[in-house]
Design a protein around this motif. Structure first.
Motif, PDB file in Angstrom:
ATOM      1  N   HIS A 194     -10.437  -1.536  -3.838  1.00 12.34           N
ATOM      2  CA  HIS A 194     -10.319  -0.510  -2.779  1.00 12.34           C
ATOM      3  C   HIS A 194      -9.723   0.767  -3.370  1.00 12.34           C
ATOM      4  O   HIS A 194      -8.511   0.905  -3.483  1.00 12.34           O
ATOM      5  N   HIS A 238     -10.198   5.309  -3.828  1.00  9.77           N
ATOM      6  CA  HIS A 238     -10.789   6.571  -3.335  1.00  9.77           C
ATOM      7  C   HIS A 238     -10.565   7.602  -4.438  1.00  9.77           C
ATOM      8  O   HIS A 238      -9.671   8.434  -4.341  1.00  9.77           O
ATOM      9  N   LYS A 278     -19.426   0.495   3.573  1.00 10.83           N
ATOM     10  CA  LYS A 278     -18.073   0.462   4.144  1.00 10.83           C
ATOM     11  C   LYS A 278     -18.166   1.024   5.559  1.00 10.83           C
ATOM     12  O   LYS A 278     -18.788   2.065   5.775  1.00 10.83           O
ATOM     13  N   HIS A 301      -7.413  -3.731   4.763  1.00 14.19           N
ATOM     14  CA  HIS A 301      -6.089  -3.551   5.411  1.00 14.19           C
ATOM     15  C   HIS A 301      -5.740  -4.731   6.323  1.00 14.19           C
ATOM     16  O   HIS A 301      -4.905  -5.539   5.981  1.00 14.19           O
ATOM     17  N   ASP A 357      -5.976   0.954  -2.531  1.00  6.86           N
ATOM     18  CA  ASP A 357      -6.077   2.041  -1.551  1.00  6.86           C
ATOM     19  C   ASP A 357      -5.093   3.176  -1.849  1.00  6.86           C
ATOM     20  O   ASP A 357      -4.665   3.878  -0.950  1.00  6.86           O
TER      21      ASP A 357
HETATM   22 ZN    ZN Z   1      -8.953   3.211   1.949  1.00  6.20          ZN
END
Ligand code: ZN
Length: 388
Positions: free
Chosen positions: A41, A43, A171, A225, A297
């Motif tokens: 995960h 970005h 996603k 999450h 994340d």
């Molecule tokens: Zn994320």
């Protein structure tokens, strides 16, 4: 002895015999050799200061950061994962209009150096995406960051558009708080059905318990999450083989984050509550038999390279009582399996990609210290970091 030829592991041989006829010998005696790690995960095309608001910063990114600049910055962040032994990443949106796919291609063709990227393209979401507070006149800007889904037919079309752009997975935002809109069960079902027909996995951002249940009911492969999933939802996940990517951070990280964000003095209390809640949920999930996949994340600037801030996930899971071997499996074998790459990634065996790392120290007794001490990194048979 691990034999590597043309980027692939072609044999694992008895070390008591010298099998070398030609080629280079890399001596990793004294280190622990592991498959390249996977962060499920990330970005890499998004970065936010700790004291900034997510929605506000997203709008600034969309209106002031040229796509070319965004990719160049993202490429540096991506490369930093290699430095810490993370040879594959799943990049899950907040990446403009398929800039993650462009970055992946540039790495694959050797134009730039970086980890193997599995790109999702824009997140499929209900109106507003995760960017709250935007007036109607400027909602079109949100479509440059999210694929807004408007009904069942449009959900199918959105997946097809993504397939056409060459994504590796889908996603979705099952919920997108604090925007109150959610994808309907029927929209998520259409997304899953279409994605699966094209051989793509679907993973769902989910914060509330009800949205996680809806997404699981719709057939998603994973939940990202899942901060508030109930015990019965965890049981549903175990029964339906839906994986969970817990994305909390370690208490050290949260202390630093809190300081950078300018929070108040009672930090210790909420950080402790946060850590306890994470630990309890993770323990429950493991006990119930949910497959845990490691994902960071991390997109907040904490003044270290992105790879360094992302490996905090190992510390967070360890602090929550997860055993080192379970954490490693969550970041290698199990993660690869959920990507449909079983036997190719996340393992050291004949036929697998030569993604190999070595760490210094005892993983059993000094787990996190060892994970911070990556001395060797190979991806696709190419060496990026080597022992002195
Ligand atoms: Zn994320």
């Amino acid at each position: 002895m691990i034999v590597v030829e043309n980027g692939t592991i072609t044999g694992i041989l008895d070390t008591s015999v010298n099998h070398m006829t030609d080629g280079n010998l890399i001596d990793l005696t004294g280190y622990t050799v592991l498959p390249g790690l996977i962060d499920a995960h990330t970005h890499v095309l998004f970065s936010q200061a700790a004291d900034r608001d997510f929605a506000e910063h997203s709008m600034v990114t969309l209106t002031t950061e040229n796509s070319a600049l965004r990719v160049l910055r993202g490429s540096k962040r991506a490369k930093s994962y290699l430095d810490v032994g993370i040879t594959s990443i799943k990049d899950l949106g907040n990446s403009g209009l398929f800039l993650d796919v462009a970055l992946r291609n540039a790495i694959d063709e050797g134009t730039i150096i970086g980890p193997r990227i599995f790109a999702s393209g824009p997140i499929l979401s209900a109106p507003g995406g995760q960017i709250y507070g935007v007036v109607p006149k400027h909602q079109d800007l949100i479509s440059e960051e999210y694929r807004i889904v408007r009904g069942v037919e449009d959900a199918e079309l959105a997946v097809q558009e993504h397939v056409n752009q060459g994504v590796d997975l889908i996603k979705i935002c099952a919920d997108n708080l604090p925007n109150k809109t959610v994808l309907s069960l029927e929209e998520m079902q259409a997304i899953v059905k279409t994605a699966h027909a094209y051989g793509l996995k679907v993973t769902a951002h989910s914060v509330t318990d009800i949205s996680a249940r809806q997404a699981i009911h719709a057939g998603v492969d994973g939940i990202e999450h899942g901060f508030n999933v109930s015990d019965s939802t965890l049981t549903m996940m175990a029964e339906n083989d839906v994986f969970l990517v817990p994305t909390e951070n370690s208490s050290d990280y949260m202390e630093l984050y809190s300081k950078l964000a300018g929070y108040g003095q009672d930090d210790d209390q909420w950080i402790e509550r946060y850590s306890t809640a994470m630990s309890e949920r993770l323990q429950k999930a493991l006990k119930i038999g949910v497959t845990i996949i490691a994902g960071s994340d991390n997109y907040t600037e904490i003044n270290v390279p992105r790879g360094v801030s992302s490996r905090d996930m190992f510390k967070a899971y360890y602090e929550s009582g997860m055993a080192p071997m379970d954490i490693l499996r969550a970041a290698t074998y199990l993660s690869a399996k959920q990507l449909g790459k079983e036997g190719k990634l996340g393992v050291l065996k004949k036929g697998a990609k030569a993604d190999i790392i070595a760490v210094k120290g005892d993983i059993g007794t000094k787990f996190y210290e060892s994970m911070e001490n990556v001395v060797f990194v190979m991806k696709d048979g190419q060496v990026f970091t080597s022992v002195e």
